[in-house]
Write an enzyme that holds these catalytic residues in place. Structure first.
Site, PDB file in Angstrom:
ATOM      1  N   HIS A 192      -2.342 -16.585  14.246  1.00  0.00           N
ATOM      2  CA  HIS A 192      -2.682 -16.964  12.876  1.00  0.00           C
ATOM      3  C   HIS A 192      -1.460 -16.816  11.978  1.00  0.00           C
ATOM      4  O   HIS A 192      -0.428 -16.304  12.402  1.00  0.00           O
ATOM      5  CB  HIS A 192      -3.834 -16.099  12.347  1.00  0.00           C
ATOM      6  CG  HIS A 192      -3.465 -14.653  12.177  1.00  0.00           C
ATOM      7  ND1 HIS A 192      -3.320 -13.780  13.241  1.00  0.00           N
ATOM      8  CD2 HIS A 192      -3.192 -13.911  11.067  1.00  0.00           C
ATOM      9  CE1 HIS A 192      -2.993 -12.584  12.801  1.00  0.00           C
ATOM     10  NE2 HIS A 192      -2.900 -12.631  11.479  1.00  0.00           N
TER      11      HIS A 192
ATOM     12  N   HIS B  39      -0.424 -16.514   7.359  1.00  0.00           N
ATOM     13  CA  HIS B  39      -0.950 -16.277   6.018  1.00  0.00           C
ATOM     14  C   HIS B  39      -0.083 -16.967   4.970  1.00  0.00           C
ATOM     15  O   HIS B  39       1.111 -17.212   5.184  1.00  0.00           O
ATOM     16  CB  HIS B  39      -0.972 -14.785   5.678  1.00  0.00           C
ATOM     17  CG  HIS B  39      -1.636 -13.921   6.693  1.00  0.00           C
ATOM     18  ND1 HIS B  39      -2.991 -13.857   6.860  1.00  0.00           N
ATOM     19  CD2 HIS B  39      -1.100 -13.050   7.611  1.00  0.00           C
ATOM     20  CE1 HIS B  39      -3.281 -13.000   7.825  1.00  0.00           C
ATOM     21  NE2 HIS B  39      -2.158 -12.501   8.297  1.00  0.00           N
TER      22      HIS B  39
ATOM     23  N   GLU C  58       2.660 -10.011   5.080  1.00  0.00           N
ATOM     24  CA  GLU C  58       1.842  -8.961   5.695  1.00  0.00           C
ATOM     25  C   GLU C  58       2.723  -7.766   6.048  1.00  0.00           C
ATOM     26  O   GLU C  58       3.697  -7.900   6.786  1.00  0.00           O
ATOM     27  CB  GLU C  58       1.173  -9.498   6.968  1.00  0.00           C
ATOM     28  CG  GLU C  58       0.434  -8.441   7.790  1.00  0.00           C
ATOM     29  CD  GLU C  58      -0.167  -9.021   9.062  1.00  0.00           C
ATOM     30  OE1 GLU C  58      -0.877 -10.044   8.972  1.00  0.00           O
ATOM     31  OE2 GLU C  58       0.086  -8.474  10.154  1.00  0.00           O
TER      32      GLU C  58
ATOM     33  N   HIS D 152       1.834 -15.285  13.916  1.00  0.00           N
ATOM     34  CA  HIS D 152       1.935 -14.043  14.667  1.00  0.00           C
ATOM     35  C   HIS D 152       0.596 -13.691  15.307  1.00  0.00           C
ATOM     36  O   HIS D 152      -0.427 -14.351  15.064  1.00  0.00           O
ATOM     37  CB  HIS D 152       2.404 -12.897  13.754  1.00  0.00           C
ATOM     38  CG  HIS D 152       1.556 -12.684  12.544  1.00  0.00           C
ATOM     39  ND1 HIS D 152       1.684 -13.453  11.399  1.00  0.00           N
ATOM     40  CD2 HIS D 152       0.553 -11.802  12.274  1.00  0.00           C
ATOM     41  CE1 HIS D 152       0.817 -13.058  10.488  1.00  0.00           C
ATOM     42  NE2 HIS D 152       0.100 -12.056  10.995  1.00  0.00           N
TER      43      HIS D 152
ATOM     44  N   HIS E 216       5.219  11.651 -12.630  1.00  0.00           N
ATOM     45  CA  HIS E 216       6.202  10.573 -12.525  1.00  0.00           C
ATOM     46  C   HIS E 216       5.535   9.251 -12.877  1.00  0.00           C
ATOM     47  O   HIS E 216       4.330   9.183 -13.140  1.00  0.00           O
ATOM     48  CB  HIS E 216       6.771  10.505 -11.103  1.00  0.00           C
ATOM     49  CG  HIS E 216       5.762  10.067 -10.068  1.00  0.00           C
ATOM     50  ND1 HIS E 216       4.752  10.883  -9.632  1.00  0.00           N
ATOM     51  CD2 HIS E 216       5.605   8.874  -9.411  1.00  0.00           C
ATOM     52  CE1 HIS E 216       4.011  10.234  -8.743  1.00  0.00           C
ATOM     53  NE2 HIS E 216       4.499   9.016  -8.600  1.00  0.00           N
TER      54      HIS E 216
ATOM     55  N   HIS F 132       6.324   4.639 -12.086  1.00  0.00           N
ATOM     56  CA  HIS F 132       7.118   3.648 -11.363  1.00  0.00           C
ATOM     57  C   HIS F 132       7.490   2.509 -12.308  1.00  0.00           C
ATOM     58  O   HIS F 132       6.611   1.885 -12.919  1.00  0.00           O
ATOM     59  CB  HIS F 132       6.345   3.122 -10.155  1.00  0.00           C
ATOM     60  CG  HIS F 132       5.957   4.207  -9.208  1.00  0.00           C
ATOM     61  ND1 HIS F 132       6.820   4.720  -8.263  1.00  0.00           N
ATOM     62  CD2 HIS F 132       4.798   4.912  -9.088  1.00  0.00           C
ATOM     63  CE1 HIS F 132       6.196   5.685  -7.586  1.00  0.00           C
ATOM     64  NE2 HIS F 132       4.984   5.828  -8.073  1.00  0.00           N
TER      65      HIS F 132
ATOM     66  N   GLU G  57       1.143   0.569  -8.350  1.00  0.00           N
ATOM     67  CA  GLU G  57       1.152   1.336  -7.089  1.00  0.00           C
ATOM     68  C   GLU G  57      -0.214   1.222  -6.418  1.00  0.00           C
ATOM     69  O   GLU G  57      -1.257   1.451  -7.048  1.00  0.00           O
ATOM     70  CB  GLU G  57       1.473   2.805  -7.368  1.00  0.00           C
ATOM     71  CG  GLU G  57       1.386   3.696  -6.137  1.00  0.00           C
ATOM     72  CD  GLU G  57       1.704   5.155  -6.449  1.00  0.00           C
ATOM     73  OE1 GLU G  57       1.392   6.022  -5.616  1.00  0.00           O
ATOM     74  OE2 GLU G  57       2.246   5.422  -7.537  1.00  0.00           O
TER      75      GLU G  57
ATOM     76  N   HIS H 266       1.435   9.639 -13.722  1.00  0.00           N
ATOM     77  CA  HIS H 266       0.421  10.207 -12.846  1.00  0.00           C
ATOM     78  C   HIS H 266       1.008  11.330 -11.992  1.00  0.00           C
ATOM     79  O   HIS H 266       2.231  11.494 -11.887  1.00  0.00           O
ATOM     80  CB  HIS H 266      -0.197   9.140 -11.948  1.00  0.00           C
ATOM     81  CG  HIS H 266       0.786   8.384 -11.097  1.00  0.00           C
ATOM     82  ND1 HIS H 266       1.666   7.449 -11.607  1.00  0.00           N
ATOM     83  CD2 HIS H 266       1.025   8.424  -9.757  1.00  0.00           C
ATOM     84  CE1 HIS H 266       2.399   6.937 -10.627  1.00  0.00           C
ATOM     85  NE2 HIS H 266       2.037   7.522  -9.490  1.00  0.00           N
TER      86      HIS H 266
ATOM     87  N   GLU I 276       2.228   5.247  -0.532  1.00  0.00           N
ATOM     88  CA  GLU I 276       2.426   4.577  -1.815  1.00  0.00           C
ATOM     89  C   GLU I 276       3.050   3.215  -1.520  1.00  0.00           C
ATOM     90  O   GLU I 276       4.072   3.145  -0.838  1.00  0.00           O
ATOM     91  CB  GLU I 276       3.380   5.363  -2.718  1.00  0.00           C
ATOM     92  CG  GLU I 276       2.953   6.784  -3.037  1.00  0.00           C
ATOM     93  CD  GLU I 276       3.992   7.517  -3.890  1.00  0.00           C
ATOM     94  OE1 GLU I 276       5.032   6.901  -4.218  1.00  0.00           O
ATOM     95  OE2 GLU I 276       3.756   8.680  -4.222  1.00  0.00           O
TER      96      GLU I 276
END
Length: 397
Positions: free
Chosen positions: A103, A105, A109, A148, A281, A283, A288, A327, A341
């Protein structure tokens, strides 16, 4: 006749929505007590929680399980967790010999192998092929459009698939069996140069996952392409990479600087020991998306304008933090908390609150927060992603 009811107000092991300062009252009505026990910080929010923040947690235990001969899958997309627009996740398991069919996408992935071993194959747009075996802690990444397959080896396997679009669904991908089933047989005959009868037994619909025999050795399945192999490996052995070690745990960071093919997903594998905390911290590059592997913890997310909300997490849960929201994550159990994460980005980036304050003129920080010299002197110029502090304990309210 009086309606049935339970008197749970005075049962000591039944949690109640009452804070230590007396806020709240008994819940004497219908309840899912097991769910309340799993979410103590939603039943009794910390006094510092305030404002409106959408749900940032969803468990794979609450998703639909797609069962096939050869394995199973379940997914969390914007359908289940509407806030999670940047990434979607699929938890999949294959039996020994079970195959996620050939298949491809429209999305990239990224995958983390949780347990067992699998064999993956792929061919890129230039006819360069790839085949490899992956085990616990290994990663793979397929760019959009790259065909893949995945097959379970002797012990079977379970893994997490992450796609760089929150609207993705694994049940709506592009599969070879589905295309064959919806192509006239005379077209297939002309395309492949064989009689129409060669396609008399093709599947009539998408196969998705099917049972096959366990493949032979890696060498026995290798096919030499006249165009060579892919220039950048589709796999990466994350756990062979030395971790960043801190007093409260360890962190393995992987992005395109180490795993060159992974252009749209960056990640960190985080271990937080008992009594430890993923430091305060945020990002600066994207939202996230989290996947909890073992243990239990709680995360408080700060959204600005007085809004903050706390969630409890266990193995198999997905968490989410919108872009740039502050957070932290505490280990609330007796064993190490492990989680991933993930970010829709080619680089992992985070900003440490402690480090930012340490590298800012001290009088500015002191006057802004009304703190004394002891606090200023305790600030660290080096980033400690995971901290641990003496005497910490967590008791669900």
């Amino acid at each position: 006749m009086e309606a049935p009811r339970r008197n749970v107000a005075n049962i000591p092991h039944i949690p109640q929505p009452i804070r230590e300062d007396g806020a709240g009252w008994f819940d004497k009505g219908p309840r899912d007590i097991m769910r309340d026990c799993e979410n103590p910080d939603m039943l009794v929010p910390p006094v510092t929680d305030a404002g409106l923040i959408p749900n940032l947690r969803f468990s794979y235990s609450d998703t639909h399980m797609q069962l096939n001969h050869g394995g199973w899958s379940r997914e969390i997309t914007v359908r289940e967790l509407p806030i999670a627009t940047t990434l979607a996740g699929v938890n999949m398991s294959l039996t020994p010999g079970g195959v996620r069919e050939l298949h491809w996408h429209q999305q990239a992935e990224w995958s983390y192998m949780i347990l067992g071993r699998a064999r993956i194959t792929a061919v890129d747009q230039d006819g360069r092929n790839f085949i490899a075996d992956v085990g616990p802690g290994d990663l793979w990444y397929f760019p959009p459009g790259i065909p893949h397959s995945i097959q379970g080896l002797e012990e079977g396997c379970e893994f997490l698939l992450v796609f760089d679009d929150g609207h993705f669904s694994d049940l709506n991908t592009l599969s070879i069996s589905d295309w064959f089933a919806h192509t006239p047989r005379d077209v297939l005959s002309g395309n492949f140069g064989v009689p129409i009868s060669a396609f008399d037994t093709i599947p009539c619909e998408q196969v998705y996952i099917y049972q096959d025999s366990v493949p032979g050795s890696l060498e026995s399945q290798k096919i030499t392409s006249p165009f060579g192999t892919v220039p950048l490996s589709f796999t990466y052995p994350l756990l062979t990479q030395p971790p960043l070690q801190f007093p409260g745990g360890s962190v393995w960071i992987v992005d395109s600087s180490l795993f060159g093919i992974s252009k749209t997903v960056a990640a960190a594998l985080v271990e937080v020991v008992p009594g430890g905390m993923r430091e305060m911290h945020w990002h600066p590059n994207n939202d996230e998306w989290q996947y909890y592997l073992t243990g239990q913890g709680r995360m408080t997310v700060f959204a600005g304008n007085g809004a903050a909300r706390t969630f409890d997490y266990r193995a198999g849960d997905v968490g989410y933090v919108p872009f740039a929201f502050g957070h932290y994550i505490q280990n609330t159990g007796t064993q190490s908390l492990w989680f991933l994460e993930l970010f829709k980005s080619d680089r992992f980036q985070d900003v440490s609150l402690n480090q930012w304050m340490a590298l800012t003129p001290p009088e500015l920080v002191a006057h802004n927060l009304h703190v004394g010299p002891d606090t200023i002197q305790a600030l660290r110029k080096e980033k400690w992603s995971v901290v641990k502090y003496p005497g910490f304990s967590y008791y669900p309210k």
